[in-house]
Design a protein around this motif. Structure first.
Motif, PDB file in Angstrom:
ATOM      1  N   GLN A  14       0.827  -1.201   0.000  1.00  0.00           N
ATOM      2  CA  GLN A  14       0.000   0.000   0.000  1.00  0.00           C
ATOM      3  C   GLN A  14       0.862   1.252   0.000  1.00  0.00           C
ATOM      4  OE1 GLN A  14      -2.252  -0.655   3.596  1.00  0.00           O
ATOM      5  NE2 GLN A  14      -3.781  -1.878   2.530  1.00  0.00           N
ATOM      6  N   SER A  15       0.259   2.353  -0.468  1.00  0.00           N
ATOM      7  CA  SER A  15       0.962   3.633  -0.457  1.00  0.00           C
ATOM      8  C   SER A  15       0.022   4.714   0.050  1.00  0.00           C
ATOM      9  CB  SER A  15       1.475   3.991  -1.855  1.00  0.00           C
ATOM     10  OG  SER A  15       0.388   4.212  -2.726  1.00  0.00           O
ATOM     11  N   PHE A  16       0.630   5.779   0.570  1.00  0.00           N
ATOM     12  CA  PHE A  16      -0.103   6.942   1.074  1.00  0.00           C
ATOM     13  C   PHE A  16       0.630   8.170   0.561  1.00  0.00           C
ATOM     14  CE2 PHE A  16      -0.526  10.252   4.376  1.00  0.00           C
ATOM     15  CZ  PHE A  16      -1.903  10.426   4.337  1.00  0.00           C
ATOM     16  N   GLY A  17      -0.101   9.107  -0.013  1.00  0.00           N
ATOM     17  CA  GLY A  17       0.529  10.317  -0.523  1.00  0.00           C
ATOM     18  C   GLY A  17       0.875  10.171  -1.993  1.00  0.00           C
ATOM     19  N   ALA A  18       1.684  11.100  -2.491  1.00  0.00           N
ATOM     20  CA  ALA A  18       2.037  11.108  -3.910  1.00  0.00           C
ATOM     21  C   ALA A  18       3.441  11.652  -4.110  1.00  0.00           C
ATOM     22  CB  ALA A  18       1.036  11.970  -4.686  1.00  0.00           C
ATOM     23  N   ASP A  19       3.974  11.358  -5.280  1.00  0.00           N
ATOM     24  CA  ASP A  19       5.278  11.849  -5.727  1.00  0.00           C
ATOM     25  C   ASP A  19       6.373  11.572  -4.709  1.00  0.00           C
ATOM     26  OD1 ASP A  19       3.977  12.729  -8.029  1.00  0.00           O
ATOM     27  OD2 ASP A  19       3.442  14.635  -7.081  1.00  0.00           O
ATOM     28  N   GLU A  20       7.154  12.601  -4.343  1.00  0.00           N
ATOM     29  CA  GLU A  20       8.279  12.391  -3.434  1.00  0.00           C
ATOM     30  C   GLU A  20       7.837  12.243  -1.980  1.00  0.00           C
ATOM     31  OE1 GLU A  20       7.474  16.683  -3.865  1.00  0.00           O
ATOM     32  OE2 GLU A  20       8.096  15.246  -5.373  1.00  0.00           O
ATOM     33  N   ASP A  21       6.573  12.539  -1.672  1.00  0.00           N
ATOM     34  CA  ASP A  21       6.074  12.424  -0.299  1.00  0.00           C
ATOM     35  C   ASP A  21       5.367  11.094  -0.030  1.00  0.00           C
ATOM     36  OD1 ASP A  21       6.982  14.975   0.337  1.00  0.00           O
ATOM     37  OD2 ASP A  21       5.123  15.915  -0.361  1.00  0.00           O
ATOM     38  N   VAL A  22       5.473  10.152  -0.961  1.00  0.00           N
ATOM     39  CA  VAL A  22       4.757   8.884  -0.808  1.00  0.00           C
ATOM     40  C   VAL A  22       5.391   8.036   0.305  1.00  0.00           C
ATOM     41  CG1 VAL A  22       6.072   7.546  -2.520  1.00  0.00           C
ATOM     42  CG2 VAL A  22       3.679   7.010  -2.103  1.00  0.00           C
TER      43      VAL A  22
END
Length: 160
Positions: A67-75
């Motif tokens: 799973q992932s949370f956030g986007a781009d470099e803040d993931v």
């Protein structure tokens, strides 16, 4: 006359094997990748499952989700693991989870309290075809005597 009964018996056997295959948890096993363009991810979802491995462990289905949370470099990424017991009825305290087969789909119904409120979740796992797994999650909350939907999410995964 004999060939008619033989044909009828063959058809009945085929229908029984098809019905049994529809309720076979091994059909969900394998590695699955999210097809984001075909999914309806709830905007309030904190974690999004990008990949999922489903394995049969005894009589249980084990879901290992990346799973992932956030986007781009803040993931932020994590791995979550949970089990589903086909044809199970489990209770602990005020939490109850019932899992049954329904028209070839595995459906888990849960009820649980969140603070003073009661919630019900329904998770439906089904195959769209051999290479497409669909998981639909609906969460309802009791508000002023009626159940309202607080989360609806439809995730479509492709077999990899």
């Amino acid at each position: 006359m004999h060939s008619f009964f033989a044909s009828a018996l063959a058809c009945a056997a085929l229908l029984c094997s098809t019905a049994l295959a529809a309720d076979d948890p091994t059909q969900f096993t394998g590695h699955w990748t999210l097809k984001a363009e075909q999914s309806e991810i709830h905007p309030g979802s904190q974690w999004v499952t990008e990949e999922m491995d489903v394995a049969l462990v005894g009589h249980l289905l084990e879901f290992t989700e990346k799973q992932s949370f956030g986007a781009d470099e803040d993931v932020i990424r994590k791995q979550d693991k949970h089990l589903m017991f086909p044809n199970g009825d489990l209770s602990k305290g005020e939490v109850r989870s019932i899992t049954r087969w329904n028209h070839g789909a595995l459906v888990e119904r849960s009820s649980f309290p969140i603070g003073e409120r009661k919630q019900r979740a329904l998770v439906r796992v089904e195959l769209g075809d051999h290479n497409t797994l669909i998981r639909t999650t609906t969460v309802r909350q009791l508000e002023s005597g009626s159940w309202i939907v607080v989360l609806y999410q439809r995730e479509v995964f492709g077999r990899s």
